[in-house]
Design an enzyme around this catalytic site. Sequence first.
Site: not given
Ligand SMILES: C[S@@+](CC[C@H](N)C(=O)[O-])C[C@H]1O[C@@H](n2cnc3c(N)ncnc32)[C@H](O)[C@@H]1O
Length: 238
Positions: A179, A139
Amino acid sequence: MAKDTTGRLRVTVKSAGRLKLSSKLWLERQLNDPYVAQAKRDGLRSRAAYKLIEIDDKYHFLKPGISVVDLGAAPGGWSQIAAKRVGAADGRGKVVAIDLLEMPEIVGVDFAQLDFLHAEAPARLLAMIGGKVDVVLSDMAANTTGHRKTDQLRIVGLVEDAAAFACDVLKPGGTFVAKVFQSGADATLVTQLKRDFVTVKHVKPASSRKDSSERYVLAMGFRGIAAATPEDEPVALS
Ligand SMILES: C[S@@+](CC[C@H](N)C(=O)[O-])C[C@H]1O[C@@H](n2cnc3c(N)ncnc32)[C@H](O)[C@@H]1O
């Protein structure tokens, strides 16, 4: 209080200029979002949890006893659902999760604060997983810069890396959910996924905001690494 188009009462925020317009609009959206309220009632950490619930209720890939990787897991809604459905809290299945951000503990979830794009991330994840897995969830949403082209490249790059990782760690028959955004830029990804998985489709759960271009790619029935065609060979599309 005004009513929205469905007849529900709508909360408006009066900040007397203390909040930026974007913050005021975000707060209003949160206060009026039925999934945010439902998540609070259900003890779920995010409204995003309902997206995974909806996808899995329809396609049934989170089965008791299986192993799951959750990429971009914070604040933890998807991990909560995965842990519950595989039985990780009772020591049956396994859930490994990472995020750039910290995530408070979830029973049965092995979490590491880690940038998935860091060169060492795949090796660290492999060590946490300790073998092949049944499901890879992503996600992850890349932080936006405001520069359209750069943001587009980042979004596509992130999901392509997640798909490549999934192909390295999935067991034959495994599932990949990620996503993506509706831009048409994921055509190459879909072509690759169709080569490596038996079925590939886009899904837009009802809980995904209508005004967002967000959707999910669902690839099921991983054919196994041996089945993957070398990149320069032509690929037959179904
Ligand atoms: C929409 S949120 C996820 C929500 C989660 N699925 C939930 O149900 O709580 C997207 C997440 O992706 C993480 N993210 C984005 N780029 C990332 C990366 N390169 N490595 C790890 N996490 C990452 C962000 O920090 C964020 O917390």
